[in-house]
Design an enzyme around this catalytic site. Sequence first.
Site, PDB file in Angstrom:
ATOM      1  N   GLU A 228       0.811  -1.235   0.000  1.00 36.46           N
ATOM      2  CA  GLU A 228       0.000   0.000   0.000  1.00 36.46           C
ATOM      3  C   GLU A 228       0.838   1.276   0.000  1.00 36.46           C
ATOM      4  O   GLU A 228       0.682   2.118   0.889  1.00 36.46           O
ATOM      5  CB  GLU A 228      -0.835   0.053   1.287  1.00 36.46           C
ATOM      6  CG  GLU A 228      -1.926  -0.924   1.396  1.00 36.46           C
ATOM      7  CD  GLU A 228      -2.693  -0.761   2.697  1.00 36.46           C
ATOM      8  OE1 GLU A 228      -3.883  -1.053   2.700  1.00 36.46           O
ATOM      9  OE2 GLU A 228      -2.101  -0.335   3.710  1.00 36.46           O
TER      10      GLU A 228
ATOM     11  N   GLY B  48       1.989   5.030  -0.724  1.00 37.19           N
ATOM     12  CA  GLY B  48       1.358   6.292  -1.116  1.00 37.19           C
ATOM     13  C   GLY B  48       2.435   7.243  -1.596  1.00 37.19           C
ATOM     14  O   GLY B  48       2.578   7.532  -2.779  1.00 37.19           O
ATOM     15  N   ARG B  49       3.252   7.679  -0.639  1.00 38.84           N
ATOM     16  CA  ARG B  49       4.320   8.656  -0.894  1.00 38.84           C
ATOM     17  C   ARG B  49       5.239   8.212  -2.043  1.00 38.84           C
ATOM     18  O   ARG B  49       5.629   9.019  -2.876  1.00 38.84           O
ATOM     19  CB  ARG B  49       5.137   8.766   0.404  1.00 38.84           C
ATOM     20  CG  ARG B  49       6.281   9.702   0.397  1.00 38.84           C
ATOM     21  CD  ARG B  49       7.102   9.484   1.685  1.00 38.84           C
ATOM     22  NE  ARG B  49       6.266   9.406   2.862  1.00 38.84           N
ATOM     23  CZ  ARG B  49       6.048  10.406   3.707  1.00 38.84           C
ATOM     24  NH1 ARG B  49       6.632  11.564   3.505  1.00 38.84           N
ATOM     25  NH2 ARG B  49       5.272  10.257   4.759  1.00 38.84           N
TER      26      ARG B  49
ATOM     27  N   TYR C 244       6.368  18.118  11.573  1.00 32.47           N
ATOM     28  CA  TYR C 244       7.400  17.194  12.063  1.00 32.47           C
ATOM     29  C   TYR C 244       8.780  17.421  11.466  1.00 32.47           C
ATOM     30  O   TYR C 244       9.525  16.468  11.234  1.00 32.47           O
ATOM     31  CB  TYR C 244       6.963  15.730  11.949  1.00 32.47           C
ATOM     32  CG  TYR C 244       6.170  15.313  10.734  1.00 32.47           C
ATOM     33  CD1 TYR C 244       4.837  14.941  10.873  1.00 32.47           C
ATOM     34  CD2 TYR C 244       6.737  15.274   9.476  1.00 32.47           C
ATOM     35  CE1 TYR C 244       4.093  14.542   9.785  1.00 32.47           C
ATOM     36  CE2 TYR C 244       6.003  14.863   8.380  1.00 32.47           C
ATOM     37  CZ  TYR C 244       4.677  14.510   8.541  1.00 32.47           C
ATOM     38  OH  TYR C 244       3.945  14.106   7.456  1.00 32.47           O
TER      39      TYR C 244
ATOM     40  N   CYS D  29       0.994  33.730  10.161  1.00 30.58           N
ATOM     41  CA  CYS D  29       1.328  34.363  11.427  1.00 30.58           C
ATOM     42  C   CYS D  29       1.740  33.316  12.457  1.00 30.58           C
ATOM     43  O   CYS D  29       1.044  33.118  13.475  1.00 30.58           O
ATOM     44  CB  CYS D  29       0.142  35.167  11.919  1.00 30.58           C
ATOM     45  SG  CYS D  29      -0.215  36.502  10.803  1.00 30.58           S
TER      46      CYS D  29
ATOM     47  N   TYR E 178       1.254  14.252   0.687  1.00 32.03           N
ATOM     48  CA  TYR E 178       0.962  14.866   1.986  1.00 32.03           C
ATOM     49  C   TYR E 178       1.151  16.390   1.982  1.00 32.03           C
ATOM     50  O   TYR E 178       1.539  16.975   2.990  1.00 32.03           O
ATOM     51  CB  TYR E 178       1.797  14.200   3.102  1.00 32.03           C
ATOM     52  CG  TYR E 178       1.567  12.708   3.158  1.00 32.03           C
ATOM     53  CD1 TYR E 178       0.372  12.201   3.639  1.00 32.03           C
ATOM     54  CD2 TYR E 178       2.521  11.808   2.686  1.00 32.03           C
ATOM     55  CE1 TYR E 178       0.128  10.838   3.662  1.00 32.03           C
ATOM     56  CE2 TYR E 178       2.289  10.440   2.711  1.00 32.03           C
ATOM     57  CZ  TYR E 178       1.091   9.968   3.189  1.00 32.03           C
ATOM     58  OH  TYR E 178       0.856   8.615   3.211  1.00 32.03           O
TER      59      TYR E 178
HETATM   60  C1  LIG Z   1      -2.686   1.907   6.453  1.00 33.94           C
HETATM   61  C2  LIG Z   1      -1.742   2.700   5.633  1.00 33.94           C
HETATM   62  N1  LIG Z   1      -1.290   2.187   4.480  1.00 33.94           N
HETATM   63  C3  LIG Z   1      -0.444   2.880   3.687  1.00 33.94           C
HETATM   64  C4  LIG Z   1      -0.020   4.147   4.031  1.00 33.94           C
HETATM   65  C5  LIG Z   1       0.900   4.876   3.094  1.00 33.94           C
HETATM   66  O1  LIG Z   1       2.077   5.301   3.643  1.00 33.94           O
HETATM   67  P1  LIG Z   1       3.178   5.932   2.691  1.00 33.94           P
HETATM   68  O2  LIG Z   1       2.559   7.088   2.004  1.00 33.94           O
HETATM   69  O3  LIG Z   1       4.275   6.316   3.587  1.00 33.94           O
HETATM   70  O4  LIG Z   1       3.565   4.858   1.729  1.00 33.94           O
HETATM   71  C6  LIG Z   1      -0.456   4.715   5.231  1.00 33.94           C
HETATM   72  C7  LIG Z   1       0.008   6.057   5.629  1.00 33.94           C
HETATM   73  O5  LIG Z   1      -0.262   6.589   6.643  1.00 33.94           O
HETATM   74  C8  LIG Z   1      -1.342   3.978   6.050  1.00 33.94           C
HETATM   75  O6  LIG Z   1      -1.808   4.487   7.174  1.00 33.94           O
END
Ligand SMILES: Cc1ncc(COP(=O)(O)O)c(C=O)c1O
Length: 429
Positions: free
Chosen positions: A282, A284-285, A326, A353, A382
């Site tokens: 899974e 994303g980034r 962060y 501000c 993000y």
């Molecule tokens: C359940 C789950 N899967 C996948 C991701 C994707 O993480 P990343 O964008 O670091 O790959 C997240 C990110 O918070 C997540 O919570």
Amino acid sequence: MTKETHYTFAGHDTVALANTFGTPLYVMSEDMIRQRCRLIREGFLDKHPGSRAAYASKAFLSMGLCRIIEEEGFCLDVVSGGELFTALQAGFPMERVIFHGNNKSIEELKMAVKHNVGRIVIDHPEEIALLETIAAEAEQQVKIQIRIVPEVEGKTHKHIMTGQKDTKFGVPLAPSLIHGVVKEALESPHLELMGFHFHLGSNLFEQDIYVKAVERVMKLTKELKDSLGFVPKELNAGGGYGIRYREGDQVYPATYYTEVIMEAVKELSHEMSLQEPDVTIEPGRWIVGEAGITLYSVGAVKTIPGVRTYVSVDGGMPDNIRPALYGANYEAIVANKANELKTEVVTIAGKCCETGDILIWDQETPPLERGDILAVPSTGAYSDSMASNYNRLPRPAVVLLTGDEARLMVDRENYDDLLMRERRAANKK
Ligand SMILES: Cc1ncc(COP(=O)(O)O)c(C=O)c1O
């Protein structure tokens, strides 16, 4: 100034993009997103029959992105009714949706069941009974995975660590808890337990934590086979693959992670005489992060003698909260002076501000002046998805680059949009 001195991204002159669409501006490259999907397909999906890749939509989501992800044959990970609604409106196939969340509301669960999402990931013990009731009322069978806490810690900022024992996510691994949850799931007539899920955190660069997490899941699988006769068909190994934010940052192919995950799954299944589960990942980034940049215009330039020079831009923490939230590190390129000597060290400040609204500390640049265009790379993940209207700043537009074409994917907000939620009649004199 000649065009050659301009910073180009995905073959496009970024200064021209800023002039055409205004700043601040998110720019995403469709070609780069598809290239990342292709790499996952070739390096992982094609090699492992039964495997699946889901794009974690929290990284960046729009209906246009759903279309790209669908065409690439990926699944979609959503964590809220809003993300699910976006996928629905985009016509994304619901059987390819994986629904996460540590506190899904009853309405969200009902929505997911109604639309027959592919998997709902159980995140806490009480959710089994909740979902069983909803599925029974809807007279539907629901395929579920259970998110477990593998109790491993990756080296990343603590705000984006999720695999450790002390976390709000997932069902704790304590035998008294997890065995009961699995038993309850197996006894729920409207739920079909497909397997387990873990997600270790975000922007991770270590392989061994994935191996350790697989070991924990396989050990649990063995125990459950012995005690309940249950053998999961699926393992969802989450995302978290790190990306390059700055020149010189380490970066790995997706196979750096997937190969050790698959090796561990195969070896341990063999060793423990267990059926090998189909693995889902899974990220994303890793898919969209480096496929996006943000363009800003320089405004005020202020030098505090003997201290530092603040270069303020027309965006900041509302369009990229990560540095303030962060301490995320980025770099900036002066898009209209890309080939000029970097003789200065400046601090790139946002316009909010908040003293903490600093995008980049100590950035080397050529001399800067009002009107210069800054490009901040690797903001595809993000940034837009975490954007706010702090100080009532309208959120930037998103431009999608496809080959030679540049078109708006998401409009820039305007001041009227900022008042959209307000009851004008009640608020006006
Ligand atoms: C359940 C789950 N899967 C996948 C991701 C994707 O993480 P990343 O964008 O670091 O790959 C997240 C990110 O918070 C997540 O919570």
